[in-house]
Motif scaffolding. Structure first.
Motif, mmCIF file in Angstrom:
data_model
loop_
_atom_site.group_PDB
_atom_site.id
_atom_site.type_symbol
_atom_site.label_atom_id
_atom_site.label_comp_id
_atom_site.label_asym_id
_atom_site.label_seq_id
_atom_site.Cartn_x
_atom_site.Cartn_y
_atom_site.Cartn_z
ATOM 1 N N ILE A 164 -15.243 -57.691 16.113
ATOM 2 C CA ILE A 164 -16.308 -57.144 15.264
ATOM 3 C C ILE A 164 -16.917 -55.808 16.028
ATOM 4 O O ILE A 164 -17.474 -55.699 17.173
ATOM 5 N N ILE A 165 -17.043 -54.871 14.920
ATOM 6 C CA ILE A 165 -16.976 -53.650 15.524
ATOM 7 C C ILE A 165 -17.989 -52.768 14.456
ATOM 8 O O ILE A 165 -18.098 -52.839 13.323
ATOM 9 N N ALA A 198 -17.178 -56.320 19.875
ATOM 10 C CA ALA A 198 -16.934 -57.830 20.487
ATOM 11 C C ALA A 198 -15.868 -58.514 19.909
ATOM 12 O O ALA A 198 -15.229 -58.198 18.786
ATOM 13 N N LEU A 199 -15.257 -59.091 20.850
ATOM 14 C CA LEU A 199 -13.873 -60.263 20.408
ATOM 15 C C LEU A 199 -14.706 -61.407 20.409
ATOM 16 O O LEU A 199 -15.084 -62.021 21.267
ATOM 17 N N GLU A 240 -16.712 -63.552 22.781
ATOM 18 C CA GLU A 240 -16.000 -63.918 24.385
ATOM 19 C C GLU A 240 -15.939 -62.628 25.211
ATOM 20 O O GLU A 240 -16.235 -62.737 26.287
ATOM 21 N N HIS A 241 -15.779 -61.471 24.473
ATOM 22 C CA HIS A 241 -15.902 -60.244 25.297
ATOM 23 C C HIS A 241 -16.640 -59.157 24.442
ATOM 24 O O HIS A 241 -16.682 -59.188 23.281
ATOM 25 N N CYS A 242 -17.391 -58.343 25.034
ATOM 26 C CA CYS A 242 -17.961 -57.193 24.527
ATOM 27 C C CYS A 242 -18.348 -56.126 25.216
ATOM 28 O O CYS A 242 -18.380 -56.170 26.539
ATOM 29 N N ALA A 268 -23.132 -58.946 17.455
ATOM 30 C CA ALA A 268 -22.055 -59.783 18.054
ATOM 31 C C ALA A 268 -21.849 -59.500 19.668
ATOM 32 O O ALA A 268 -21.965 -60.543 20.260
ATOM 33 N N ALA A 269 -22.092 -58.207 19.926
ATOM 34 C CA ALA A 269 -21.933 -57.823 21.309
ATOM 35 C C ALA A 269 -23.182 -58.012 22.039
ATOM 36 O O ALA A 269 -23.198 -58.540 22.980
#
Length: 266
Positions: free
Chosen positions: A81-82, A103-104, A111-113, A213-214
């Motif tokens: 998500i960008i 963010a992934l 899970e990661h950002c 998201a991040a």
């Protein structure tokens, strides 16, 4: 740093190169209006393209949800998500408060950002279960426990104005019950600032997934709480978010909930 996070950081820095170069020639930019008060420039598109190229090279099977180019591979377990330039309005006015947000998500859960502020070279990162960091230094939400002592961030409605009266009612009460309200204009950075203890809380309605998201993962990994207006975890779907230190969050949420109406999703 997790290998996936390394790729996200590489992508963010690649986009920052595009943004920093353009920041010296703002007057030459072509600005388009996607909707009232929602702008896009060739910088947004070029930065997004740079991010996607890095991510696609490393993870060709992952899905993408990006502000400017939309969605592809949504059926994938993993979706990036960008937001290539969160705070475009700030950017085109030369107001130095904007960021790259990546963010992934795995099955819809971040899970990661990475949230990268290219103006101050501040790199906020997090991996679920591994804490939140600012330029490799561990960060935590503030120790603030009283709403009356809290500095709280927000975002004014700018896309849809149907719920502006409810928002202003929330704003009015929280203005009177906090140490101050701030509206810098980039939700990803606002949430990163909550994670870093610069803000003690944050709320906004009508956000898109790429706006937060991040940031929400940063807050969670820094020891803060995040929910939608119902106190649940559906903020990426509803677009409404409340975040803060555990104590401040617990005092903000009931105030916000008291002004919800039938037209406001949780």
């Amino acid at each position: 740093m997790h290998p996936i996070l390394n790729i996200a950081v590489k992508a963010a820095r690649r986009a920052a190169t595009v943004i920093n170069r353009a920041s010296t020639q703002i007057d030459l930019l072509t600005v388009e209006s996607k909707s009232p008060n929602d702008f896009v420039t060739e910088v947004d598109r070029a930065a997004e393209k740079a991010i996607i190229e890095v991510l696609r090279e490393a993870y060709p099977g992952h899905g993408i949800l990006a502000e400017e180019s939309g969605e592809s591979g949504a059926e994938s377990e993993f979706v990036w998500i960008i937001d290539p330039l969160d705070g475009t309005t700030n950017f085109i006015h030369g107001f130095p408060q904007y960021a790259i947000s990546i963010a992934l998500t795995k099955n819809g859960v971040p899970e990661h950002c990475v949230v990268y502020n290219p103006v101050n070279n501040e790199l906020f990162t997090a991996t679920r279960g591994s804490g939140a960091y600012l330029n490799d230094r561990r960060i935590r939400v503030s120790r603030r426990v009283r709403l009356a002592d809290a500095l709280v961030g927000t975002g004014f409605p700018y896309r849809e104005f149907g719920n502006i009266d409810a928002y202003l009612a929330m704003f009015r009460e929280l203005t009177q019950k906090t140490a101050g309200i701030r509206r810098p204009g980039a939700a990803a950075l606002d949430l990163a600032y909550v994670a870093a203890g610069r803000l003690d809380g944050f709320w906004e309605m009508g956000l898109a997934p790429w706006d937060m998201a991040a940031g929400v993962l940063l807050v969670q990994e820094a020891g803060g709480l995040v929910s939608d207006f119902a106190g649940e975890g559906n903020f990426l779907t509803t677009g409404n978010v409340v975040a803060g230190t555990p104590k401040v969050f617990a005092q903000m949420l009931p105030i916000i909930q008291s002004y919800r109406n039938d037209s406001i999703q949780s």
